[in-house]
Scaffold this active site. Structure first.
Site, PDB file in Angstrom:
ATOM      1  N   ASN A   1      -7.116  -2.863   9.451  1.00 43.22           N
ATOM      2  CA  ASN A   1      -7.431  -1.472   9.781  1.00 43.22           C
ATOM      3  C   ASN A   1      -8.208  -1.334  11.085  1.00 43.22           C
ATOM      4  O   ASN A   1      -8.929  -0.351  11.274  1.00 43.22           O
ATOM      5  CB  ASN A   1      -8.215  -0.827   8.628  1.00 43.22           C
ATOM      6  CG  ASN A   1      -7.306  -0.530   7.462  1.00 43.22           C
ATOM      7  OD1 ASN A   1      -6.140  -0.210   7.645  1.00 43.22           O
ATOM      8  ND2 ASN A   1      -7.824  -0.673   6.263  1.00 43.22           N
TER       9      ASN A   1
ATOM     10  N   HIS B   1      -8.434   2.040  12.743  1.00 44.29           N
ATOM     11  CA  HIS B   1      -7.910   3.031  11.805  1.00 44.29           C
ATOM     12  C   HIS B   1      -8.972   4.026  11.333  1.00 44.29           C
ATOM     13  O   HIS B   1      -8.634   5.158  11.008  1.00 44.29           O
ATOM     14  CB  HIS B   1      -7.294   2.336  10.590  1.00 44.29           C
ATOM     15  CG  HIS B   1      -5.945   1.731  10.858  1.00 44.29           C
ATOM     16  ND1 HIS B   1      -5.725   0.807  11.855  1.00 44.29           N
ATOM     17  CD2 HIS B   1      -4.737   1.906  10.253  1.00 44.29           C
ATOM     18  CE1 HIS B   1      -4.444   0.438  11.843  1.00 44.29           C
ATOM     19  NE2 HIS B   1      -3.823   1.099  10.887  1.00 44.29           N
TER      20      HIS B   1
ATOM     21  N   HIS C   1       0.595   8.352  13.938  1.00 35.87           N
ATOM     22  CA  HIS C   1      -0.341   7.366  13.380  1.00 35.87           C
ATOM     23  C   HIS C   1      -0.655   6.267  14.408  1.00 35.87           C
ATOM     24  O   HIS C   1      -1.820   5.942  14.651  1.00 35.87           O
ATOM     25  CB  HIS C   1       0.256   6.764  12.103  1.00 35.87           C
ATOM     26  CG  HIS C   1      -0.580   5.690  11.490  1.00 35.87           C
ATOM     27  ND1 HIS C   1      -1.781   5.948  10.867  1.00 35.87           N
ATOM     28  CD2 HIS C   1      -0.412   4.341  11.434  1.00 35.87           C
ATOM     29  CE1 HIS C   1      -2.312   4.810  10.437  1.00 35.87           C
ATOM     30  NE2 HIS C   1      -1.502   3.820  10.775  1.00 35.87           N
TER      31      HIS C   1
ATOM     32  N   LYS D   1       0.867  -1.184   0.000  1.00 35.71           N
ATOM     33  CA  LYS D   1       0.000   0.000   0.000  1.00 35.71           C
ATOM     34  C   LYS D   1       0.898   1.226   0.000  1.00 35.71           C
ATOM     35  O   LYS D   1       1.763   1.360   0.874  1.00 35.71           O
ATOM     36  CB  LYS D   1      -0.883   0.021   1.249  1.00 35.71           C
ATOM     37  CG  LYS D   1      -2.151  -0.766   1.114  1.00 35.71           C
ATOM     38  CD  LYS D   1      -3.072  -0.437   2.272  1.00 35.71           C
ATOM     39  CE  LYS D   1      -4.337  -1.268   2.226  1.00 35.71           C
ATOM     40  NZ  LYS D   1      -5.185  -1.031   3.414  1.00 35.71           N
TER      41      LYS D   1
ATOM     42  N   GLU E   1      -7.377  -5.767  -0.913  1.00 36.66           N
ATOM     43  CA  GLU E   1      -8.399  -5.442   0.098  1.00 36.66           C
ATOM     44  C   GLU E   1      -9.826  -5.566  -0.430  1.00 36.66           C
ATOM     45  O   GLU E   1     -10.633  -4.644  -0.328  1.00 36.66           O
ATOM     46  CB  GLU E   1      -8.152  -4.036   0.665  1.00 36.66           C
ATOM     47  CG  GLU E   1      -8.834  -3.853   2.008  1.00 36.66           C
ATOM     48  CD  GLU E   1      -8.404  -2.608   2.756  1.00 36.66           C
ATOM     49  OE1 GLU E   1      -7.190  -2.444   2.980  1.00 36.66           O
ATOM     50  OE2 GLU E   1      -9.275  -1.811   3.095  1.00 36.66           O
TER      51      GLU E   1
END
Ligand code: NAD
Ligand code: GLY
Length: 360
Positions: A244, A247, A264, A142, A236
């Site tokens: 995630n 997230h 993050h 990604k 995905e």
């Protein structure tokens, strides 16, 4: 040295993990197309590691272009991405040049995106230098930059040819960054690997003390989980979204607070507490499970309370999530420790209640 493979047919690649790997250019040579490479780093990692790394490559007869970007999540944007293209074009790097990302997740995500698009695609190698990038962002292809309206909104799936995770470089990582990386390590335990969660609980003090064996084990077990998920669902369509956990709430925190304000991993930690609280409201987790999730994050020195953006602002930011499909927001929730699901069942009222319960 420990080695794992990401199994993606003709695009499969190894992840090598060990102390001192950055000092061994022979590990990189087999993965280059030609003797032309561009090493891209930032102005924090560069002064620490760039010169010896480049000298090692040059000693192997490679022609090396160096590009140094400004540090920080706030620079994960178009103008900074363009600095990579400026450097590559100025040095007349051609289609056979291999890009090497030397840095954390910000550098890795940007270099990956540059590699996906420079002259319609050039090979690239990840040399992740933060715990977070070694356990997560350098693996799986990604790549992205941020947009003012949303995290990682512009990007591509583009796999590296090699990931070289040198656990020794973690010695210079600030404590806050080490803790942020632990959020993604804990994530694997919560979503799909209960024995790993138990291992983290019993080895957390050693991880925080940066014991090399503990760090290498955490990187390997995290990467093994990630490699399995990526091999099963590279782009995905389903299972990969479970990576995630926390997230969607976390990206709302990062975007809402301004990129770089919350790390993050910190935003993911607070977001995971919200996801756990919501899972409890759905009847899928017990109070003891939620308390256990909160405790491991607290012990890791991670935030378990989100910033007060207001529930409506959270929901507005969350509506930009990449998991929104046909106007429906899907969230990663837990149906038990070690068992993540992707669900559209939570109502806005339930989400609002969890946000309000988990914010300062
Ligand atoms: P980062 O890249 O900003 O690195 C954190 C800080 O540590 C920076 O200041 C950096 O310069 C510094 N640093 C890096 N290595 C160091 C070292 N060895 N010694 C001292 N300082 C060092 O942040 P990060 O946490 O590595 O990555 C976060 C980014 O990763 C976010 O943009 C996030 O969206 C992205 N991400 C991507 C994926 C993916 O699958 N692609 C997964 C998770 C996170
Ligand atoms: N970090 C989430 C993923 O790689 O899919």
């Amino acid at each position: 040295m420990r080695t794992l493979n990401v199994e993606l047919a003709e695009r499969s690649y190894p992840i090598r993990i060990g102390a001192g790997l950055v000092g061994d250019p022979a590990l990189i040579l087999p993965y280059l197309k030609t003797k032309r490479v561009a090493v891209i780093t930032n102005d924090v990692v560069g002064p620490l590691y760039l010169a010896p790394f480049v000298a090692g490559l040059q000693a192997q007869g490679l022609q090396v272009t160096e590009i140094v970007l400004p540090d920080g999540e706030a620079n994960k944007d178009w103008p900074t991405l363009n600095l990579i293209f400026d450097g590559l074009l100025a040095a007349r790097c051609d289609r056979s040049t291999t890009l090497i990302a030397l840095g954390g997740g910000v550098v890795g995500d940007m270099v990956g995106f540059a590699a996906a698009t420079y002259q319609r695609g050039v090979p690239f190698i990840q040399v992740p230098t933060t715990l977070l990038s070694q356990v997560d962002s350098s693996v799986g292809g990604k790549t992205a930059i941020n947009h003012p309206l949303g995290k990682n909104m512009i990007g591509a799936f583009y796999q590296p040819r090699l990931v070289l995770a040198d656990t020794r470089v973690l010695n210079t990582l600030p404590d806050r960054e080490l803790r942020a990386g632990l959020a993604e390590v804990i994530k694997y335990g919560l979503i799909r690997d209960l024995p790993f969660l138990e291992w983290i609980e019993s080895h957390l003090d050693r991880l925080l003390a940066r014991e090399p064996e503990a760090l290498a084990e955490a990187v390997e077990r995290s990467c093994r989980n990630k490699a399995e998920v990526v091999a099963a669902d590279e782009t995905e369509q389903g299972e990969r979204a479970t990576l995630n956990l926390g997230h969607t709430f976390g990206h709302a925190i990062e975007t809402g607070m301004g990129y770089g304000e919350w790390l993050h991993g910190e935003a993911v930690a607070a977001g995971t507490i919200m996801a756990a609280d919501l899972s409890r409201r759905m009847g899928w987790l017990g109070d003891a499970d939620v308390a256990r999730i909160r405790l491991i994050h607290e012990r890791a020195g991670l935030p378990v309370v989100g910033p007060t953006l207001g529930a409506e602002r959270y929901l507005e930011l969350m509506s930009h999530d990449k998991k929104v499909s046909d106007g429906t927001l899907r969230l990663v929730l837990l149906k038990g420790l070690g068992r993540a699901v992707i669900s559209a069942e939570a109502t806005p009222a339930q989400m609002r209640a969890s946000i309000e319960a988990c914010c300062a």
